[in-house]
Design a protein around this motif. Structure first.
Motif, PDB file in Angstrom:
ATOM      1  N   UNK A 222     -11.152  -6.861  -3.401  1.00  0.00           N
ATOM      2  CA  UNK A 222      -9.975  -6.418  -4.163  1.00  0.00           C
ATOM      3  C   UNK A 222      -9.558  -5.007  -3.749  1.00  0.00           C
ATOM      4  N   UNK A 223     -10.516  -4.111  -3.601  1.00  0.00           N
ATOM      5  CA  UNK A 223     -10.216  -2.734  -3.192  1.00  0.00           C
ATOM      6  C   UNK A 223      -9.589  -2.726  -1.805  1.00  0.00           C
ATOM      7  N   UNK A 224     -10.131  -3.528  -0.901  1.00  0.00           N
ATOM      8  CA  UNK A 224      -9.595  -3.592   0.459  1.00  0.00           C
ATOM      9  C   UNK A 224      -8.132  -4.039   0.428  1.00  0.00           C
ATOM     10  N   UNK A 225      -7.824  -5.076  -0.325  1.00  0.00           N
ATOM     11  CA  UNK A 225      -6.450  -5.565  -0.405  1.00  0.00           C
ATOM     12  C   UNK A 225      -5.526  -4.515  -1.020  1.00  0.00           C
ATOM     13  N   UNK A 226      -5.991  -3.848  -2.050  1.00  0.00           N
ATOM     14  CA  UNK A 226      -5.192  -2.825  -2.720  1.00  0.00           C
ATOM     15  C   UNK A 226      -4.920  -1.651  -1.787  1.00  0.00           C
ATOM     16  N   UNK A 227      -5.962  -1.162  -1.115  1.00  0.00           N
ATOM     17  CA  UNK A 227      -5.795  -0.024  -0.216  1.00  0.00           C
ATOM     18  C   UNK A 227      -4.922  -0.382   0.985  1.00  0.00           C
ATOM     19  N   UNK A 228      -5.011  -1.618   1.476  1.00  0.00           N
ATOM     20  CA  UNK A 228      -4.159  -2.071   2.566  1.00  0.00           C
ATOM     21  C   UNK A 228      -2.694  -2.071   2.121  1.00  0.00           C
ATOM     22  N   UNK A 229      -2.429  -2.558   0.931  1.00  0.00           N
ATOM     23  CA  UNK A 229      -1.066  -2.586   0.404  1.00  0.00           C
ATOM     24  C   UNK A 229      -0.519  -1.169   0.254  1.00  0.00           C
ATOM     25  N   UNK A 230      -1.341  -0.251  -0.249  1.00  0.00           N
ATOM     26  CA  UNK A 230      -0.906   1.134  -0.416  1.00  0.00           C
ATOM     27  C   UNK A 230      -0.611   1.807   0.921  1.00  0.00           C
ATOM     28  N   UNK A 231      -1.439   1.510   1.928  1.00  0.00           N
ATOM     29  CA  UNK A 231      -1.246   2.151   3.223  1.00  0.00           C
ATOM     30  C   UNK A 231       0.061   1.699   3.889  1.00  0.00           C
ATOM     31  N   UNK A 232       0.551   0.526   3.540  1.00  0.00           N
ATOM     32  CA  UNK A 232       1.804   0.033   4.098  1.00  0.00           C
ATOM     33  C   UNK A 232       2.999   0.754   3.491  1.00  0.00           C
TER      34      UNK A 232
END
Length: 61
Positions: A49-59
């Motif tokens: 979940x953290x990985x998906x969230x941080x990936x979305x934020x980085x975009x």
């Protein structure tokens, strides 16, 4: 998953997913803090979940 983490260093005593006590084999680092989970499944679900969230934020940057 990180080796050498100890339950007594965790910021929590109960698993944020289940509410059960944390387990020594289910610890991870998040923003340089030890977070504990009741089992490896809950820990892995958190890391995903953290990985998906941080990936979305980085975009957004």
């Amino acid at each position: 998953m990180a080796d050498g983490l100890k339950p007594e260093d965790a910021v929590n005593e109960l698993c944020p997913w289940s509410g059960k006590p944390i387990s020594a084999d289910s610890l991870t680092l998040y923003k340089d803090r030890v977070v504990g989970f009741c089992n490896t499944g809950c820990r892995d679900k958190f890391e995903k979940a953290v990985h998906h969230f941080e990936t979305a934020l980085s975009k957004e940057e």
